[in-house]
Design a protein around this motif. Structure first.
Motif, PDB file in Angstrom:
ATOM      1  N   LEU A   1      25.240 -49.966  -0.985  1.00 25.81           N
ATOM      2  CA  LEU A   1      25.120 -51.166  -1.811  1.00 25.81           C
ATOM      3  C   LEU A   1      26.514 -51.678  -2.183  1.00 25.81           C
ATOM      4  CD1 LEU A   1      22.823 -52.867  -3.114  1.00 25.81           C
ATOM      5  CD2 LEU A   1      23.222 -51.558  -5.214  1.00 25.81           C
ATOM      6  N   PHE A   2      26.769 -52.947  -1.856  1.00 22.45           N
ATOM      7  CA  PHE A   2      28.043 -53.581  -2.164  1.00 22.45           C
ATOM      8  C   PHE A   2      27.813 -54.718  -3.149  1.00 22.45           C
ATOM      9  CE2 PHE A   2      28.549 -51.785   2.039  1.00 22.45           C
ATOM     10  CZ  PHE A   2      29.828 -51.225   2.007  1.00 22.45           C
TER      11      PHE A   2
ATOM     12  N   VAL B   1      23.533 -52.606   2.908  1.00 27.46           N
ATOM     13  CA  VAL B   1      23.877 -52.538   4.322  1.00 27.46           C
ATOM     14  C   VAL B   1      23.348 -51.231   4.902  1.00 27.46           C
ATOM     15  CG1 VAL B   1      25.780 -52.447   5.975  1.00 27.46           C
ATOM     16  CG2 VAL B   1      25.931 -53.955   3.967  1.00 27.46           C
ATOM     17  N   ALA B   2      22.580 -51.327   5.985  1.00 25.68           N
ATOM     18  CA  ALA B   2      21.965 -50.142   6.585  1.00 25.68           C
ATOM     19  C   ALA B   2      22.984 -49.299   7.336  1.00 25.68           C
ATOM     20  CB  ALA B   2      20.846 -50.560   7.536  1.00 25.68           C
TER      21      ALA B   2
ATOM     22  N   ASN C   1      15.828 -52.269  15.861  1.00 21.02           N
ATOM     23  CA  ASN C   1      16.355 -53.418  15.145  1.00 21.02           C
ATOM     24  C   ASN C   1      17.880 -53.343  15.095  1.00 21.02           C
ATOM     25  OD1 ASN C   1      16.206 -55.855  13.801  1.00 21.02           O
ATOM     26  ND2 ASN C   1      14.842 -55.115  12.189  1.00 21.02           N
ATOM     27  N   HIS C   2      18.475 -54.308  14.411  1.00 17.79           N
ATOM     28  CA  HIS C   2      19.939 -54.396  14.323  1.00 17.79           C
ATOM     29  C   HIS C   2      20.315 -55.137  13.056  1.00 17.79           C
ATOM     30  CE1 HIS C   2      19.464 -58.557  15.922  1.00 17.79           C
ATOM     31  NE2 HIS C   2      18.479 -57.998  16.587  1.00 17.79           N
ATOM     32  N   ALA C   3      21.583 -55.285  12.811  1.00 15.33           N
ATOM     33  CA  ALA C   3      22.204 -55.902  11.628  1.00 15.33           C
ATOM     34  C   ALA C   3      22.804 -54.854  10.703  1.00 15.33           C
ATOM     35  CB  ALA C   3      21.271 -56.812  10.845  1.00 15.33           C
ATOM     36  N   GLY C   4      22.737 -53.582  11.081  1.00 13.65           N
ATOM     37  CA  GLY C   4      23.384 -52.533  10.311  1.00 13.65           C
ATOM     38  C   GLY C   4      24.744 -52.162  10.868  1.00 13.65           C
ATOM     39  N   LEU C   5      25.286 -51.072  10.347  1.00 13.74           N
ATOM     40  CA  LEU C   5      26.665 -50.660  10.659  1.00 13.74           C
ATOM     41  C   LEU C   5      26.759 -49.529  11.667  1.00 13.74           C
ATOM     42  CD1 LEU C   5      28.743 -50.584   7.332  1.00 13.74           C
ATOM     43  CD2 LEU C   5      28.989 -52.139   9.272  1.00 13.74           C
ATOM     44  N   THR C   6      25.675 -49.170  12.341  1.00 14.80           N
ATOM     45  CA  THR C   6      25.753 -48.038  13.254  1.00 14.80           C
ATOM     46  C   THR C   6      26.467 -48.420  14.553  1.00 14.80           C
ATOM     47  OG1 THR C   6      23.658 -48.457  14.412  1.00 14.80           O
ATOM     48  CG2 THR C   6      23.551 -47.214  12.343  1.00 14.80           C
TER      49      THR C   6
END
Length: 378
Positions: free
Chosen positions: A304-305, A334-335, A357-362
């Motif tokens: 959490l930011f 952010v995942a 899915n996507h949109a995270g930081l991996t």
């Protein structure tokens, strides 16, 4: 599983591909270029094609294609996506040469306060009701941008024809990947200097439905590989720059935030941006409670930011678009794991099953290949 987290690198990202293309055509760009692309463009090819393969991240490519495949043999390096690593954000940076901070396409869905609607940016539909907005083409009127094709066409420093090749959701779009390659082939054979922007919406769409490791994905990427190989027999004096906008990661769990009443009571409005990067506007007297409760439940899978840190760390360089401040709430989650949020604001609205899915930081989501294919010069 220890998941590798990757931050966007705006000196070595998909945004910088557009910078190299703009520089080659004598159009001013504010961001760094990619040396490997600059070196290839220095050979002054008649045709330059920028081919975006949606979702074909490096991990996806490596899993489905052998090291001696045409695609992997022509890979020159890895790049990061921009952030959030989702299609509206990433492709807009590729189409415009702008960072998310500059173009303000910062999620799948954003809240437009002046019309009190949470709109899906690509479709101009209400995210929660799925109904078309009563304001036609509102997204483009509010956060429209100039594409690299337009910038090249409008430049007084060159005489270059520009083309776009897209699927059927665009006017005059193609029905299949084979038709896309046929159109690229025909354009490249025209006797003129040209730039072609091409986008294919697979394997992204299919991975959402079947996951990242399905044989269906292998067939899709094999078709991309074969299409590029076949072009080698029919065109010359052409550079094709191949890249993905992001990768994907398989999902382990949906977290239904509407089931957490103590989280809901903190919200001043419905969440926005997406399922693996989610923005929250919080009631003034509930911010401390929200942070404590969120981290108690979700700290293993989401970071959490606050608003200021999120904008500074993730959205890139440049002059902020005025809409960014509107679209980013008090906090952004952010995942970093393999889970995603869902939020059911209305009854009787279907929640589609999403296998990947996507949109995270991996690493799987953020790292994409840069592939350069140089077809022989006469």
């Amino acid at each position: 599983m220890d998941i590798l987290k990757i931050m966007p690198d705006y000196e070595n990202s998909i945004m910088n591909i557009a910078s190299s293309i703009l520089k080659y055509y004598h159009v001013e760009t504010m961001h760094n270029t990619i040396p490997e692309i600059d070196d290839a463009l220095a050979k002054n090819y008649k045709n330059v094609v920028f081919f975006i393969v949606d979702g074909m991240g490096t991990d996806i490519l490596n899993y489905h294609m052998p090291t001696n495949s045409f695609l992997r043999m022509h890979k020159v390096k890895d790049l990061t996506s921009v952030f959030p690593s989702t299609t509206p954000v990433a492709t807009t940076s590729m189409y415009s040469g702008l960072s998310p901070l500059e173009h303000a396409w910062v999620g799948w869905n954003c809240y437009f306060k002046e019309i009190d609607q949470e709109l899906v940016l690509f479709t101009n539909t209400d995210f929660y009701s799925h109904k078309k907005s009563k304001y036609p083409d509102y997204v483009n009127s509010a956060i429209g941008y100039e594409t690299i094709n337009s910038k090249i066409s409008n430049s007084t420093h060159n005489n270059v024809a520009t083309y776009e090749v897209f699927p059927l959701f665009r006017p005059n779009g193609v029905k299949s990947l084979s038709e896309m390659f046929e159109r690229i082939n025909n354009l490249c054979r025209k006797d003129e200097q040209k730039f072609i922007l091409a986008y294919w919406d697979e394997p992204d769409c299919t991975m959402h439905k079947v996951g990242t490791k399905s044989p269906e994905i292998t067939k899709i990427i094999q078709a991309v590989n074969e299409g590029l190989l076949q072009l080698n027999n029919t065109i010359d004096d052409t550079l094709i720059i191949v890249a993905a906008d992001h990768g994907q990661i398989d999902m382990q769990e949906n977290i239904f935030l509407d089931e957490y009443s103590d989280i809901q009571e903190c919200l001043a409005m419905l969440p926005s941006l997406g399922k693996r990067v989610m923005s929250f506007q919080i009631k003034t007297n509930k911010k401390e409670e929200f942070v404590e409760r969120f981290n108690r439940y979700f700290k293993d899978d989401f970071i959490l930011f606050n608003k200021e840190d999120f904008i500074a760390k993730f959205l890139g360089p440049g002059n902020p678009h005025p809409r960014v401040d509107d679209f980013i709430g008090d906090f952004v989650a952010v995942a970093v794991g393999q889970k995603m949020f869902q939020y059911r604001a209305l009854e009787n609205i279907d929640i589609a099953e999403i296998k990947a899915n996507h949109a995270g930081l991996t690493h799987e989501e953020m790292i994409v290949p840069l592939i350069l294919v140089e077809y022989k010069k006469n």
